[in-house]
Scaffold this active site. Structure first.
Site, mmCIF file in Angstrom:
data_model
loop_
_atom_site.group_PDB
_atom_site.id
_atom_site.type_symbol
_atom_site.label_atom_id
_atom_site.label_comp_id
_atom_site.label_asym_id
_atom_site.label_seq_id
_atom_site.Cartn_x
_atom_site.Cartn_y
_atom_site.Cartn_z
ATOM 1 N N LYS A 150 0.876 -1.186 0.000
ATOM 2 C CA LYS A 150 0.000 0.000 0.000
ATOM 3 C C LYS A 150 0.902 1.221 0.000
ATOM 4 C CE LYS A 150 -4.175 1.764 2.210
ATOM 5 N NZ LYS A 150 -5.169 1.553 1.145
HETATM 6 C C1 LIG Z 1 -6.370 -0.823 -3.813
HETATM 7 C C2 LIG Z 1 -7.164 -1.103 -2.581
HETATM 8 N N1 LIG Z 1 -7.762 -2.294 -2.448
HETATM 9 C C3 LIG Z 1 -8.503 -2.592 -1.355
HETATM 10 C C4 LIG Z 1 -8.654 -1.694 -0.334
HETATM 11 C C5 LIG Z 1 -9.465 -2.093 0.876
HETATM 12 O O1 LIG Z 1 -8.543 -2.348 1.917
HETATM 13 P P1 LIG Z 1 -8.972 -2.123 3.452
HETATM 14 O O2 LIG Z 1 -10.180 -3.020 3.680
HETATM 15 O O3 LIG Z 1 -7.786 -2.494 4.261
HETATM 16 O O4 LIG Z 1 -9.338 -0.659 3.578
HETATM 17 C C6 LIG Z 1 -8.050 -0.438 -0.429
HETATM 18 C C7 LIG Z 1 -8.247 0.519 0.703
HETATM 19 N N2 LIG Z 1 -7.439 1.646 0.595
HETATM 20 C C8 LIG Z 1 -7.950 2.901 0.607
HETATM 21 C C9 LIG Z 1 -7.195 3.924 0.065
HETATM 22 C C10 LIG Z 1 -7.670 5.210 0.104
HETATM 23 C C11 LIG Z 1 -8.906 5.480 0.646
HETATM 24 C C12 LIG Z 1 -9.643 4.427 1.147
HETATM 25 C C13 LIG Z 1 -10.974 4.671 1.735
HETATM 26 O O5 LIG Z 1 -11.689 3.664 1.943
HETATM 27 O O6 LIG Z 1 -11.253 5.859 1.965
HETATM 28 C C14 LIG Z 1 -9.192 3.133 1.132
HETATM 29 C C15 LIG Z 1 -7.280 -0.131 -1.555
HETATM 30 O O7 LIG Z 1 -6.659 1.057 -1.697
#
Ligand SMILES: Cc1ncc(COP(=O)(O)O)c(CNc2cccc(C(=O)O)c2)c1O
Length: 291
Positions: A150
Site C-alpha cells: 500500500k
Molecule cells: C487498492 C485497494 N484495495 C482494497 C482496499 C481495501 O482495503 P482495506 O479493507 O484495508 O481498507 C483499499 C483501501 N485503501 C484505501 C485507500 C484510500 C482510501 C480508502 C478509503 O476507503 O477511503 C481506502 C485499496 O486502496
C-alpha cells in the site's frame, strides 16, 4: 481545533506542511494506511500496522518507530482531537531528499497521522447498492509494482477512478494482466454464487484488505462456504450477489456491472447479513483509545 501528528509533534491543521523536497510528494515514495475508529475502538489497528510495516519493508523504507510507538501515535492523534468515530490516514514517506529519485538522498522518513471526523457514505448507497464497470486500466503486476504494497503511488488506482467517473459510476473493477478480476480502485470484491462466497486470492493481484479479511472471518464463523477463488467478469455477471469491501466503504452491494443486473438488482441477503455482523465486529475488535 484539529491537530495533526507530524514527526514527533502535534501541529494545527493550517501548519501541517511538508517540504516540496519530500519524496512522498515528488515521487509517491512512501507507504500509508487508511484506518477507522468506531466509538473509540480503532478497528484492527494491529493488522493495519502489520501491513504498513510489511509495505515499508518491501520497498526498503525503515519506519523510525517501533510497532508500539506507531500504535501510540495513532491512539494519541485520536485523543488529541477527542475523536471517537474517525478516519485516520497514517503516512510514512521516504522523507526530504534532493530532486533526484534516489531514495538514498533522503536522510529521514516523514511520519504523519491525520485524523478526521468520519464522513459516512450516503445511507442510500447501502440500501440500493451501486453500479460499477470494468475498465481497461489493469492492476499493476507484482513484478512492476506489487498490489500488496500500500504505497503512496496511487496513480494506477486514480486512473481506474477516472474511468469510473467518465462512465458515470462510483467505482470500477480492475482485471489483472491475465484478465482475471482483481479488485476495485480502493476496495476488494466478493461474489456469491449458489451459496458460495468467493474473493480473489492474493496471487491474482490485489491489496490484502483488512475489511476483506474481516469479512472472510465473519463469513466463516457464520458457517458460510467462504473461499478464495479466481474468477472472470463472466462469473461476476452471473453471480447471485456481488459486494465490495474497504475501510471507508465497509460493505457495499453491487447491483449492476457493465450493464448486467446482478441477481434481483438489489442488495442480497448474504451481503446484508455479513454487513450486519461486520457492524458488530468493528465495535470491539481493535485498540481502545479511551479505556
Ligand atoms: C487498492 C485497494 N484495495 C482494497 C482496499 C481495501 O482495503 P482495506 O479493507 O484495508 O481498507 C483499499 C483501501 N485503501 C484505501 C485507500 C484510500 C482510501 C480508502 C478509503 O476507503 O477511503 C481506502 C485499496 O486502496
Amino acid at each position: 481545533e484539529q491537530v495533526i501528528y507530524m514527526n514527533g509533534e502535534f501541529v494545527k491543521k493550517e501548519d501541517a506542511k511538508i517540504s516540496v523536497y519530500d519524496h512522498g510528494f515528488l515521487y509517491g515514495d512512501g507507504v500509508f494506511e487508511g484506518i477507522r475508529s468506531y466509538n473509540g475502538n480503532v478497528f484492527r489497528l494491529e493488522e493495519h500496522l502489520e501491513r504498513l510495516f510489511d509495505s515499508a519493508k518491501s520497498v526498503m523504507l525503515e519506519i523510525p518507530h517501533t510497532f508500539e510507538e506507531m500504535t501510540n501515535i495513532v491512539v494519541q492523534t485520536l485523543r488529541e482531537n477527542k475523536f471517537k468515530d474517525a478516519y485516520i490516514r497514517l503516512i510514512v514517506s521516504r522523507g526530504v531528499g534532493n530532486l533526484g529519485l534516489d531514495p538514498y538522498s533522503c536522510s529521514h522518513p516523514s511520519v504523519i497521522a491525520i485524523a478526521e471526523p468520519l464522513s459516512l457514505f450516503p445511507k442510500s448507497m447501502y440500501e440500493t447498492g451501486i453500479e460499477i464497470v470494468s475498465v481497461a486500466t489493469r492492476r499493476s503486476r507484482s513484478d512492476v509494482l506489487s498490489p500488496k504494497v500500500k504505497s503512496l503511488n496511487y496513480m494506477n488506482n486514480i486512473l481506474v477512478k477516472l474511468e469510473a467517473n467518465l462512465a458515470g459510476v462510483s467505482e470500477a473493477l480492475m482485471l489483472n494482466d491475465q484478465g482475471y478480476v482483481a479488485e476495485g480502485s480502493a476496495d476488494n470484491i466478493f461474489i456469491v454464487r449458489k451459496g458460495k462466497i468467493i474473493t480473489p486470492p492474493g496471487y491474482v493481484g490485489a491489496l490484502e484488505g483488512i475489511t476483506r479479511n474481516a469479512i472472510m472471518d465473519v463469513a466463516a464463523q457464520k458457517g458460510y462456504d467462504m473461499q478464495e477463488g479466481v474468477f472472470t467478469r463472466h462469473d461476476v455477471y452471473v453471480a447471485d450477489e456481488v459486494f465490495l469491501t474497504g475501510t471507508a466503504a465497509e460493505v457495499i452491494s453491487v447491483i449492476k456491472v457493465d450493464g448486467r443486473v446482478i441477481g434481483e438488482g438489489k442488495p442480497g441477503p448474504i451481503t446484508n447479513d455479513l454487513l450486519e455482523s461486520f457492524r458488530e465486529l468493528v465495535q470491539n475488535d481493535g485498540v481502545k483509545v479511551y479505556e
